[in-house]
Design an enzyme around this catalytic site. Structure first.
Site, PDB file in Angstrom:
ATOM      1  CD  GLN A   1      -2.961   0.214  -0.168  1.00 25.80           C
ATOM      2  OE1 GLN A   1      -3.461   1.032  -0.900  1.00 25.80           O
ATOM      3  NE2 GLN A   1      -3.031  -1.086  -0.410  1.00 25.80           N
TER       4      GLN A   1
ATOM      5  CG  HIS B   1      -0.769   2.395  -4.360  1.00 28.31           C
ATOM      6  ND1 HIS B   1      -0.950   2.336  -5.716  1.00 28.31           N
ATOM      7  CD2 HIS B   1      -1.361   1.284  -3.871  1.00 28.31           C
ATOM      8  CE1 HIS B   1      -1.616   1.230  -6.027  1.00 28.31           C
ATOM      9  NE2 HIS B   1      -1.876   0.566  -4.932  1.00 28.31           N
TER      10      HIS B   1
ATOM     11  CD  GLU C   1      -8.528   2.311  -1.110  1.00 25.59           C
ATOM     12  OE1 GLU C   1      -7.469   2.691  -0.570  1.00 25.59           O
ATOM     13  OE2 GLU C   1      -8.720   2.346  -2.336  1.00 25.59           O
ATOM     14  CG  HIS C   2      -7.372  -1.916   0.179  1.00 28.53           C
ATOM     15  ND1 HIS C   2      -6.713  -0.739  -0.115  1.00 28.53           N
ATOM     16  CD2 HIS C   2      -7.911  -2.355  -0.980  1.00 28.53           C
ATOM     17  CE1 HIS C   2      -6.849  -0.480  -1.412  1.00 28.53           C
ATOM     18  NE2 HIS C   2      -7.565  -1.434  -1.968  1.00 28.53           N
TER      19      HIS C   2
ATOM     20  CG  ASP D   1      -4.688  -3.474  -5.584  1.00 26.51           C
ATOM     21  OD1 ASP D   1      -5.713  -2.982  -5.073  1.00 26.51           O
ATOM     22  OD2 ASP D   1      -3.544  -3.317  -5.108  1.00 26.51           O
TER      23      ASP D   1
ATOM     24  CG  HIS E   1     -51.566  16.198  -3.876  1.00 27.42           C
ATOM     25  ND1 HIS E   1     -51.233  17.444  -4.330  1.00 27.42           N
ATOM     26  CD2 HIS E   1     -50.402  15.482  -3.900  1.00 27.42           C
ATOM     27  CE1 HIS E   1     -49.924  17.478  -4.609  1.00 27.42           C
ATOM     28  NE2 HIS E   1     -49.407  16.305  -4.356  1.00 27.42           N
TER      29      HIS E   1
END
Lengths: 430, 430
Positions: free
Chosen positions: A259, A262, A327-328, A361, A420
């Protein structure tokens, strides 16, 4: 890596800092991005070309030059290593199969009065996919955005990607051919989001824009939200790992680093009940760092945004992880499946030591476009759901309206809406 | 009502104007709303009370005064007409049953390698519902927002509603008791959205904000999007009707008016193949207008934003309606079900002459919070989906990672991410 103990007095402050990991200064760039979007809205291709000249350092001489030729995509596909081609096809098939499982269907139910309620599922007409470009262009991002749109049945798919110095990544082109995408435009950043949201002479206005990007892309997506739909506002990537004493330090260390490599802004956080494991992982991370092609980026990420937290129980570890809402999330414990129920917030959950995050991924099947920065508390992974929309269906029989009309008219009357009320009563009188 | 013929030379320009019906000047109020939100974020209750004093003309003397007492709700419920109580309970039950049909489930599939893919469905922790207030407070809005959140399983539901001059609509209070809502705060407009997005000493920070509102509410929702999730950005209400010669002019006229009476900005558009019907409906609308309690509002809406369009075929009528993508669509033709397939964009579809739009507002079951202004091209009705989020599940067996690991590592390597590659290879070597 920094090791924190949840029993320390200073822990609360340290943890609060970790929770702020995803904050982006969207407000700080709103003025610039708003200006770019307005230019595109008002001047179309003219503004687009000027912005490309400014940010990507080349100027398209015609409208056609904004577009990538399908021949270039076919050529790129033919020229890549056959093994890689097979790998990408395997990825395509697995991602497609998973997303087909997520596709909702139109349904209708009839009740005993012959009245029908239901919901109709329809794809959006046009989808716009933003794929980051330059040297860090990822063919996997293309697959992960195109496939859900195709499974949803979107008729027109548009791709925008920046081409700094008018260069485009060959792998991305090959992936476009593999995915049968034909409308690929050489536009990036906020310019691309503006072009897809408002349309220009060359790039069609779309209904939904998805895909990752930097803060300019994220800000532009927020600003055009409502004019079109978007998938989410995403920030830097991140991983959380829950581990007990059964976990292997080498697996955990390389997963944290996968991770960190990245982005300097990426976060890698391990929470474990085993302080000995914490120390071993920290050592292994240091050892592995030197072997990475992207060592400098990974080192900065680990030093500034990485953390190992030691807790006194797995319950406490899970509570902290739910607050982080990563996220993960890898769960590397003796019986990971038994913890699934108590995990409330995570973009994707990787269970067991044979499930390193990178399989998600590329190739497992689920989407890799996931909510970051704690937004897994309310956002879902990118999915076919982002490329469809639903319409309620109501069909009342005479018997049906007679059965519920009086109650309906009464509520309408109470709300002071007499047209209505009358629209129901006129039917009841017949 | 204005009648347009699609064969006229001027039609294209007239139709383009109708398509602009939903445009709101969000940019024009962004500055003001941003200022209000910042005050709430920085000063919490202090700012909240000052804003209530300014906009609702009363000043809460304590934090407790921001909250509605549950006793007041129970008392309001006890004091309403028993027939109305029954009608609201019937509405609750039908809306609940419909939304239960929409609730997705967690699923997992195991393949032949023993690897598991799936998706976990979890409710958000906290939902914030905005309910417009004052004299036009609608208990039906409360039901339509609360029920999907309850069906989704949201543990903490917060309601904000403005109380001009510290007065609150008794019907809304009764509906709160009926829905078993306990956290109701007397805050409206952008202040309410800010309070729920950032949290104050009294009002909890939520994960998702839903509900209708004016342009200040819509703008505030757009500005806090990303900090929390929202349902949609909604504008004035609208109806589209597709009708052939089999339709009754009195039904169509009162249905058009039932939309027009909501708001001077509401749009009511009939598209028909029958020019005689067009004239008859126009006459009936004029005739009925004088009978309405909200005649002035309805008249202005019909005159300025109403239209009847006569086309040469039903296909053309449907194409135009798909471009309009109306919030509510009535299909009043000989065989309305046969047209369902060709209808692409509409928030809710009402089929046949016994299905006036107001049954969808109150009692049929589907939600009445629907996309407006053409956003039905990409937004869906409010639903349980807005109150849940999903997490991907991946669990690879040893055999599973061995089967796909090489392809995964190859793609990772191609993308230049060597820690990704190694996190897979380290498992393949064991």
């Amino acid at each position: 890596m920094k090791i924190f103990y949840s029993s320390d007095d200073t822990f609360e402050a340290n943890f609060a800092e970790l929770l702020e990991r995803g904050k982006m200064d969207i407000e700080g760039v709103t003025g610039i991005v708003n200006g770019l979007l307005k230019e595109i809205k008002e001047e179309g291709n003219t503004a687009l070309k000027a912005q490309i000249a400014k940010f990507d350092r080349w100027e398209p001489q015609s409208d056609e030059e904004l577009m990538v030729s399908t021949e270039a995509m076919a050529k790129a596909y033919d020229s890549i290593d056959p093994k890689l081609r097979d790998a990408l096809h395997l990825a395509y098939d697995r991602i497609e199969a998973y997303h087909q499982k997520l596709m909702p269907s139109t349904w209708m139910d009839e009740d005993k009065t012959g009245s029908i309620l239901g919901q109709k599922v329809t794809a959006v007409d046009r989808a716009g996919l933003y794929i980051p470009g330059g040297k860090a262009a990822y063919p996997s991002s293309l697959l992960m955005n195109v496939i859900p749109a195709q499974v949803a049945g979107v008729e027109e798919i548009v791709v925008c990607t920046p081409t700094p110095d008018n260069e485009i990544n060959e792998l991305l082109l090959a992936a476009c051919h593999l995915c049968k995408v034909t409308k690929v435009y050489k536009v990036g950043g906020a310019s691309a989001i503006g072009a897809m949201a408002y349309g220009t002479e060359t790039i069609p206005k779309v209904d939904v824009i998805t895909g990752p990007g930097n803060i300019f892309v994220a800000t532009a997506k927020k600003l055009v939200y409502g004019e079109v739909n978007i998938d989410m506002i995403a920030g830097p990537s991140e991983i959380g790992i829950l581990a007990d004493e059964s976990a292997r330090e080498d697996y955990l260390a390389i997963d944290l680093l996968s991770q960190a490599e990245h982005d300097e802004m990426a976060s890698s956080i391990l929470i474990t009940t085993d302080s000995e494991l914490a120390n071993k992982v920290s050592d292994k991370v240091e050892e592995f760092l030197g072997t990475l092609s992207r060592e400098a980026i990974a080192r900065k990420s680990i030093e500034e945004r990485g953390a190992i937290i030691v807790t006194s129980s797995m319950e406490e570890a899970i509570d902290l992880m739910n607050e982080i809402a990563p996220e993960h999330l890898e769960v590397v414990t003796k019986d990971p499946m038994s913890l699934l129920d108590s995990i409330k917030h995570a973009g994707a959950i990787f269970l067991g030591e044979n499930t390193p995050e990178p399989v998600g991924d590329y190739i497992a099947g689920p989407n890799h476009t996931l909510p970051t920065g704690g937004t897994a508390k309310f956002y879902s992974p990118l999915s076919v759901e982002h490329f469809i929309k639903k319409s309620s269906i109501i069909s009342m029989s005479k018997e049906g309206i007679n059965a519920i009309g009086e109650a309906c008219a009464l509520i309408a009357n109470t709300e002071g809406l007499t047209a209505h009320e009358e629209s129901v009563r006129i039917r009841l009188r017949d």
